[in-house]
Design a protein around this motif. Sequence first.
Motif, PDB file in Angstrom:
ATOM      1  N   LYS A  27     103.358  50.435   7.993  1.00 30.50           N
ATOM      2  CA  LYS A  27     104.070  51.450   8.458  1.00 30.50           C
ATOM      3  C   LYS A  27     103.505  52.212   9.689  1.00 30.50           C
ATOM      4  CE  LYS A  27     105.634  52.304   3.731  1.00 30.50           C
ATOM      5  NZ  LYS A  27     105.790  53.564   2.853  1.00 30.50           N
ATOM      6  N   ASP A  28     102.045  52.445   9.877  1.00 31.82           N
ATOM      7  CA  ASP A  28     101.604  52.953  10.808  1.00 31.82           C
ATOM      8  C   ASP A  28     101.874  52.264  12.196  1.00 31.82           C
ATOM      9  OD1 ASP A  28     100.464  55.015   9.302  1.00 31.82           O
ATOM     10  OD2 ASP A  28      98.353  54.196   9.513  1.00 31.82           O
ATOM     11  N   LEU A  29     101.765  50.843  12.151  1.00 30.78           N
ATOM     12  CA  LEU A  29     102.140  49.984  13.193  1.00 30.78           C
ATOM     13  C   LEU A  29     103.262  50.075  13.599  1.00 30.78           C
ATOM     14  CD1 LEU A  29      99.642  46.861  12.392  1.00 30.78           C
ATOM     15  CD2 LEU A  29      99.183  48.819  13.999  1.00 30.78           C
ATOM     16  N   MET A  30     104.104  50.161  12.777  1.00 31.85           N
ATOM     17  CA  MET A  30     105.682  50.337  12.800  1.00 31.85           C
ATOM     18  C   MET A  30     106.026  51.403  13.771  1.00 31.85           C
ATOM     19  SD  MET A  30     109.179  50.560  10.495  1.00 31.85           S
ATOM     20  CE  MET A  30     109.156  48.751   9.906  1.00 31.85           C
ATOM     21  N   MET A  31     105.553  52.575  13.299  1.00 32.04           N
ATOM     22  CA  MET A  31     105.532  53.853  13.943  1.00 32.04           C
ATOM     23  C   MET A  31     104.935  53.753  15.631  1.00 32.04           C
ATOM     24  SD  MET A  31     107.388  56.108  12.590  1.00 32.04           S
ATOM     25  CE  MET A  31     107.101  57.350  13.690  1.00 32.04           C
ATOM     26  N   GLN A  32     103.980  53.045  15.734  1.00 32.68           N
ATOM     27  CA  GLN A  32     103.104  53.001  16.873  1.00 32.68           C
ATOM     28  C   GLN A  32     104.211  52.054  17.903  1.00 32.68           C
ATOM     29  OE1 GLN A  32      98.925  51.607  17.275  1.00 32.68           O
ATOM     30  NE2 GLN A  32      98.884  52.385  15.172  1.00 32.68           N
ATOM     31  N   GLY A  33     104.860  51.029  17.366  1.00 34.02           N
ATOM     32  CA  GLY A  33     105.657  49.892  17.809  1.00 34.02           C
ATOM     33  C   GLY A  33     106.870  51.047  18.485  1.00 34.02           C
ATOM     34  N   ILE A  34     107.490  51.949  17.713  1.00 31.98           N
ATOM     35  CA  ILE A  34     108.840  52.472  17.953  1.00 31.98           C
ATOM     36  C   ILE A  34     108.538  53.350  18.997  1.00 31.98           C
ATOM     37  CG2 ILE A  34     110.006  51.704  16.028  1.00 31.98           C
ATOM     38  CD1 ILE A  34     109.330  55.179  16.732  1.00 31.98           C
ATOM     39  N   LEU A  35     107.149  54.169  18.905  1.00 29.07           N
ATOM     40  CA  LEU A  35     106.909  55.095  19.825  1.00 29.07           C
ATOM     41  C   LEU A  35     106.399  54.474  20.996  1.00 29.07           C
ATOM     42  CD1 LEU A  35     104.732  57.328  17.509  1.00 29.07           C
ATOM     43  CD2 LEU A  35     107.000  57.976  18.529  1.00 29.07           C
ATOM     44  N   ALA A  36     105.758  53.284  21.011  1.00 30.49           N
ATOM     45  CA  ALA A  36     105.369  52.682  22.509  1.00 30.49           C
ATOM     46  C   ALA A  36     106.605  52.445  23.044  1.00 30.49           C
ATOM     47  CB  ALA A  36     104.711  51.192  22.351  1.00 30.49           C
ATOM     48  N   VAL A  37     107.733  52.134  22.471  1.00 32.28           N
ATOM     49  CA  VAL A  37     108.937  51.738  23.181  1.00 32.28           C
ATOM     50  C   VAL A  37     109.734  52.971  23.680  1.00 32.28           C
ATOM     51  CG1 VAL A  37     111.218  50.822  23.007  1.00 32.28           C
ATOM     52  CG2 VAL A  37     109.594  49.632  21.928  1.00 32.28           C
TER      53      VAL A  37
END
Length: 277
Positions: free
Chosen positions: A225-235
Amino acid sequence: MKNLVVTLCLLISFGTSAQAADFDIVRTPGLEFVAETRIPGPNDEMMSLCYVTDDLMVFGLRITSDIQSYALASDGCREGYEQLYSEDKVVAAQALNLIPEDVSPVARNDWQRNLSVYGLLIAAALGLIAVIIRRIKSLMGYDLRGPMRKKAALRILSAMCHMAKCDGIVDSAELAHIRKTALRLTGRNYPTSDIIHMVDTIDMSEGLDENDFIAFGKGLRDREKDLMMQGILAVAIASNRMQPNEHAFATELAYGLGMPGEDFRRVLDLALAAPSS
């Protein structure tokens, strides 16, 4: 090394020689030559002083050898011995110059043999612990050296594509950014064609409801879940600014994942600190 660890674990688990015999693991007595003596044997030849050892044999290979006592043998300690020889007898024989003085009266392991006997077992135990820890990390999603499980990686990629569709336009630069970020976060390399297909199937015109955001995180582990949030925030921050609809998407996803505010700020910091693709 793994085979040795498994073998030793089987030995520890089953305990006795009889139980371990099915795995060709046995403890057996052995003999080791120590010194020639001036003690006459049955045929008046000089006898040899031997160590009687307790050997661990694994598939016919001696793994460890633990000294138990002294013995006298007439065949150079090759096959068997005639009698055990106690500490008192060794001391008496040395006093009569029948056994070399440099032989220790006590039959015991020196530090080198202890290192070989117990060091191997300790090394095997540590190796087993390392294997177990790595397996647990893998099961819990913490194995950073391997790719993320496919289900979680696809879910993260989908969330990133949804974020990219928030403004309705996903250009080639943004596709490349999504691909590189997904590879960095999940360890999986998705072809650009697959990302384009995923983007094309996403319809953001009607928006997402609460259940949709909850579904993104269903079955995922905390780190995923942390990595999902990192991914969408990176986009979202790839253009150096976050649009209101992107901010709303990130906020709703954080709620759907059950992510507290402090964790949201933490993953935002990680996204800002990540290398630009």
